[in-house]
Motif scaffolding. Structure first.
Motif, PDB file in Angstrom:
ATOM      1  N   ASN A  38     -49.029  40.901  49.773  1.00 57.07           N
ATOM      2  CA  ASN A  38     -48.535  41.015  51.070  1.00 57.07           C
ATOM      3  C   ASN A  38     -49.101  39.443  51.721  1.00 57.07           C
ATOM      4  N   TRP A  39     -49.737  38.533  51.062  1.00 58.76           N
ATOM      5  CA  TRP A  39     -49.894  37.105  51.559  1.00 58.76           C
ATOM      6  C   TRP A  39     -48.571  36.317  51.173  1.00 58.76           C
ATOM      7  N   THR A  40     -47.682  36.876  50.840  1.00 56.05           N
ATOM      8  CA  THR A  40     -46.594  35.811  50.431  1.00 56.05           C
ATOM      9  C   THR A  40     -45.478  35.876  51.758  1.00 56.05           C
ATOM     10  N   SER A  41     -44.696  34.915  51.526  1.00 57.64           N
ATOM     11  CA  SER A  41     -43.659  35.106  52.670  1.00 57.64           C
ATOM     12  C   SER A  41     -42.409  34.296  52.157  1.00 57.64           C
ATOM     13  N   GLU A  42     -41.220  34.562  52.782  1.00 51.01           N
ATOM     14  CA  GLU A  42     -40.059  33.656  52.369  1.00 51.01           C
ATOM     15  C   GLU A  42     -40.291  32.209  52.646  1.00 51.01           C
ATOM     16  N   LYS A  43     -41.001  31.741  53.365  1.00 49.80           N
ATOM     17  CA  LYS A  43     -41.452  30.393  53.689  1.00 49.80           C
ATOM     18  C   LYS A  43     -42.460  29.662  52.638  1.00 49.80           C
ATOM     19  N   ALA A  44     -42.918  30.467  51.731  1.00 51.33           N
ATOM     20  CA  ALA A  44     -43.788  29.934  51.015  1.00 51.33           C
ATOM     21  C   ALA A  44     -43.727  30.381  49.518  1.00 51.33           C
ATOM     22  N   PRO A  45     -44.278  29.726  48.341  1.00 48.44           N
ATOM     23  CA  PRO A  45     -44.227  30.207  47.212  1.00 48.44           C
ATOM     24  C   PRO A  45     -44.952  31.619  46.893  1.00 48.44           C
ATOM     25  N   GLY A  46     -44.730  32.165  45.611  1.00 46.09           N
ATOM     26  CA  GLY A  46     -45.247  33.458  45.608  1.00 46.09           C
ATOM     27  C   GLY A  46     -45.293  33.809  44.137  1.00 46.09           C
ATOM     28  N   CYS A  47     -45.104  35.091  43.927  1.00 46.68           N
ATOM     29  CA  CYS A  47     -45.290  35.596  42.623  1.00 46.68           C
ATOM     30  C   CYS A  47     -43.926  36.686  42.211  1.00 46.68           C
ATOM     31  N   LEU A 325     -50.102  50.679  29.373  1.00 47.91           N
ATOM     32  CA  LEU A 325     -49.848  49.950  30.520  1.00 47.91           C
ATOM     33  C   LEU A 325     -49.749  48.621  30.352  1.00 47.91           C
ATOM     34  N   SER A 326     -48.796  47.729  30.969  1.00 52.13           N
ATOM     35  CA  SER A 326     -48.552  46.443  30.729  1.00 52.13           C
ATOM     36  C   SER A 326     -48.281  45.915  31.921  1.00 52.13           C
ATOM     37  N   ILE A 327     -48.763  44.477  32.210  1.00 57.11           N
ATOM     38  CA  ILE A 327     -48.790  43.947  33.580  1.00 57.11           C
ATOM     39  C   ILE A 327     -48.282  42.307  33.288  1.00 57.11           C
ATOM     40  N   ALA A 328     -47.490  41.806  33.697  1.00 56.83           N
ATOM     41  CA  ALA A 328     -46.936  40.386  33.675  1.00 56.83           C
ATOM     42  C   ALA A 328     -46.913  40.038  35.338  1.00 56.83           C
ATOM     43  N   ILE A 329     -47.692  38.793  35.445  1.00 58.45           N
ATOM     44  CA  ILE A 329     -47.778  38.366  36.897  1.00 58.45           C
ATOM     45  C   ILE A 329     -47.393  36.586  36.618  1.00 58.45           C
ATOM     46  N   LEU A 330     -46.393  36.215  37.239  1.00 53.93           N
ATOM     47  CA  LEU A 330     -45.991  34.578  37.300  1.00 53.93           C
ATOM     48  C   LEU A 330     -45.888  34.278  38.681  1.00 53.93           C
ATOM     49  N   CYS A 331     -46.642  33.193  39.082  1.00 52.24           N
ATOM     50  CA  CYS A 331     -46.632  32.721  40.339  1.00 52.24           C
ATOM     51  C   CYS A 331     -46.365  30.956  40.371  1.00 52.24           C
ATOM     52  N   ASN A 332     -45.857  30.621  41.396  1.00 48.40           N
ATOM     53  CA  ASN A 332     -45.407  29.234  41.717  1.00 48.40           C
ATOM     54  C   ASN A 332     -46.396  28.896  42.777  1.00 48.40           C
ATOM     55  N   SER A 333     -47.541  29.274  43.235  1.00 45.49           N
ATOM     56  CA  SER A 333     -48.112  29.020  44.278  1.00 45.49           C
ATOM     57  C   SER A 333     -49.426  28.258  44.279  1.00 45.49           C
ATOM     58  N   GLY A 334     -49.852  27.613  42.985  1.00 43.43           N
ATOM     59  CA  GLY A 334     -50.882  26.961  42.629  1.00 43.43           C
ATOM     60  C   GLY A 334     -52.479  27.560  42.591  1.00 43.43           C
ATOM     61  N   ASP A 335     -53.406  26.631  42.793  1.00 38.13           N
ATOM     62  CA  ASP A 335     -54.854  27.192  42.796  1.00 38.13           C
ATOM     63  C   ASP A 335     -55.068  28.142  43.833  1.00 38.13           C
ATOM     64  N   GLY A 336     -56.030  29.200  43.630  1.00 37.09           N
ATOM     65  CA  GLY A 336     -56.241  29.994  44.607  1.00 37.09           C
ATOM     66  C   GLY A 336     -55.264  31.382  44.394  1.00 37.09           C
ATOM     67  N   THR A 337     -54.563  31.221  43.330  1.00 35.59           N
ATOM     68  CA  THR A 337     -53.684  32.618  43.242  1.00 35.59           C
ATOM     69  C   THR A 337     -54.233  33.375  41.990  1.00 35.59           C
TER      70      THR A 337
END
Length: 552
Positions: A38-47, A325-337
């Motif tokens: 929920n830290w993501t938004s349509e105006k910022a990169p996310g995951c 259980l299998s989990i994949a997370i890909l993000c484009n929001s840089g360090d701190g992710t």
């Protein structure tokens, strides 16, 4: 007859109620997973996050923007640079060729790349796969090199090792650069072509490819960003910024297909078993690393994982085979992710609470009484020390409760002068469960879990005179790294510049006899029998003591 129909109706009703309740519970958990992002938004990169359980995808959702300029949202089809998640694919490709008899895990790598320098030791494919080769990591050299060489060329001209093969574990991207080159030479084709044909197409990973040139058009590619001064800046590694070795481009859902394929042994018994087999050091220590995979546990649950990072792209891929259980997370929001933290929160939601244990590590005999701890004067023991065997710096800190090693474990007091490492991870001292014994305020004995004793000495007060500093001035060059430093005397310190970027001046302050530190870098002056400076050794967190000779 009426009773039979009545009982059947009651059972049906109960079944529907149970299914409805189960469905509601499942939906509630998916809603809780949404809250993790929920830290993501349509105006910022996310995951983008994909989760499967027992081979069935139960969540596949995107959060945030793929392109801030064009206002394109991330989607479940968004393609990311997966960074070091590629290593498990390189490992699998290598093992396929081993199974076919085209490569050998135990053969000296000079058989495959004969022009490599003679290191004085036999290095095998398995050393490369398990990060136990001692070959220097190119990422620790590229920032200071001149001429913009690719990673392979830089690795090929290194004549020294960080340690004898098999003696230690130290993450080395260079080993995997060599593995891709070996695969290409043995198959007569690029690693990209081999991976595309033998891995991605075979497993149905339709949105995954290995790209030698990231300037190629890649449909659905998400751009990557880093926040600078409260503004988003595009941050993507291209060409030699990433070593010139290409990149794995994939989606979160394709990576879950890969995970499930390993679980189901779709790559065959040999590859499946070997890629997850723990590496072993020369001294017999078994490590929490296989071949391209970390072998770990989270809250008592078996965890097989790896992370990936390429500038603003951040990825994480993990499996919990005991729970399907299998989990994949890909993000484009840089360090701190913190994608591993995201994954662990998902585990907390989806694994039965009864199967999850408290993470607190209790050390037998640990002193916890406040008065007894105060008597140990922990703060006075903190400081910078140097390992007398490797020369590496070890910084011991006091956090107000315990001593701890910077970038390493906490230290539990188990005696007046004895301390035990709290836990062990492969990334620090090769997963050693060591003890420290403060022999004096300036000398520590470090005893490994196998009983080997190494001494650490506290950094000695070193205040070179102006004349001594001027005697260190000059040009220092290394043909292994392909660069030269210019050293000038400063006020109680040395000022060092890279010859090819003279505008950047770095202060190096004295921290021990003949040793100077600038940021995470250390140089140690070398002298001849007459005491004249002849060069220095350069080290950083991933590079041990490359020699630079004084040329003027």
């Amino acid at each position: 007859m009426k009773n039979i129909f009545a009982k059947a109706g009651m059972l049906l009703t109960l079944s529907l109620i149970f299914l409805h309740h189960t469905s509601v519970m499942a939906q509630d958990k998916l809603t809780e997973i949404d809250k993790i992002f929920n830290w993501t938004s349509e105006k910022a990169p996310g995951c983008v996050c994909t989760v499967s359980q027992h081979g069935k995808v139960i969540l596949n959702r995107a959060y945030g923007s793929a392109d801030l300029e064009r206002k394109v949202p991330l989607s479940v089809n968004s393609v990311f640079d997966a960074g070091s998640l590629a290593k498990q694919f390189v490992a699998a490709a290598t093992l396929l060729l081993v199974e076919e008899g085209k490569l050998s895990l135990t053969e000296d790598i000079h058989q495959y790349i004969p022009e490599l320098p003679d290191y004085g030791f036999k290095i095998t494919l398995d050393h490369l796969l398990t990060h136990t080769s001692g070959i220097r990591d190119w990422t620790g050299m590229m920032p200071i090199t001149n001429g913009d060489p690719d990673a392979l060329k830089l690795v090929m001209r290194q004549r020294g090792l960080n340690f004898a093969p098999g003696d230690e574990w130290d993450y080395s991207n260079s080993g995997y650069v060599l593995l891709k080159e070996i695969i290409a030479r043995k198959t007569g084709n690029s690693f990209a072509a081999f991976a595309n044909a033998r891995l991605f197409e075979k497993l149905g990973m339709k949105s995954t490819s290995y790209k030698d040139d990231l300037r190629d058009i890649i449909p659905d590619r998400a751009l990557a960003y880093e926040k600078k001064n409260n503004n988003w800046k595009m941050m993507i590694l291209m060409d030699n910024d990433r070593g010139g070795g290409g990149a794995l481009m994939s989606t979160a859902s394709d990576l879950v297909i890969w995970n499930d394929a390993i679980t189901d042994a779709r790559l065959g018994k040999f590859v499946t078993a070997k890629i997850q087999e723990p590496a072993t050091l020369n001294n017999g220590r078994v490590l929490g690393y296989g071949r391209g995979l970390f072998l770990d546990s989270y809250r008592g649950v078996k965890e097989i994982w790896h992370s990936g990072s390429a500038a603003g792209y951040k990825g994480w891929l993990g499996r919990y085979p005991e729970h399907g259980l299998s989990i994949a997370i890909l993000c484009n929001s840089g360090d701190g992710t913190n994608r591993m933290q995201f994954a662990h929160r998902i585990v907390d939601l989806l694994v039965d609470a009864a199967d999850l244990k408290d993470q607190t590590k209790n050390i037998p005999g640990e002193i916890t009484d406040s008065a007894a701890l105060a008597a140990l004067d922990l703060k006075s023991r903190a400081g910078l020390y140097f390992n007398d065997r490797t020369g590496e710096p070890v910084r011991i800190q006091y956090d107000g409760i315990r001593l701890r090693i910077a970038n390493g474990p906490a230290l539990a007091a188990i005696g007046k002068n004895r301390f035990k490492s709290v836990g062990a991870i492969v990334q620090y001292m090769s997963q050693d469960e060591f003890e420290l014994n403060f022999v004096s305020k300036d000398l520590i004995e470090l005893k490994s879990m196998e009983g080997l004793v190494t001494t650490l000495h506290r950094a000695r007060m070193y205040a070179p005179s102006a004349d001594e500093l001027r005697a260190m001035q000059g040009r220092y060059a290394s043909d292994e790294i392909g660069t030269a430093f210019t050293v000038t005397a400063g006020d109680g310190m040395l000022i060092i510049q890279l010859e090819h970027t003279p505008e950047k001046k770095l202060p190096f302050k004295p921290v021990d006899t003949n040793a100077f530190q600038g940021g995470m870098m250390i140089i140690r002056m070398l002298r001849n029998d007459k005491g004249a400076v002849t060069g220095f050794e350069y080290g950083n967190p991933v590079l041990r003591w490359v020699k630079f000779r004084k040329t003027e």
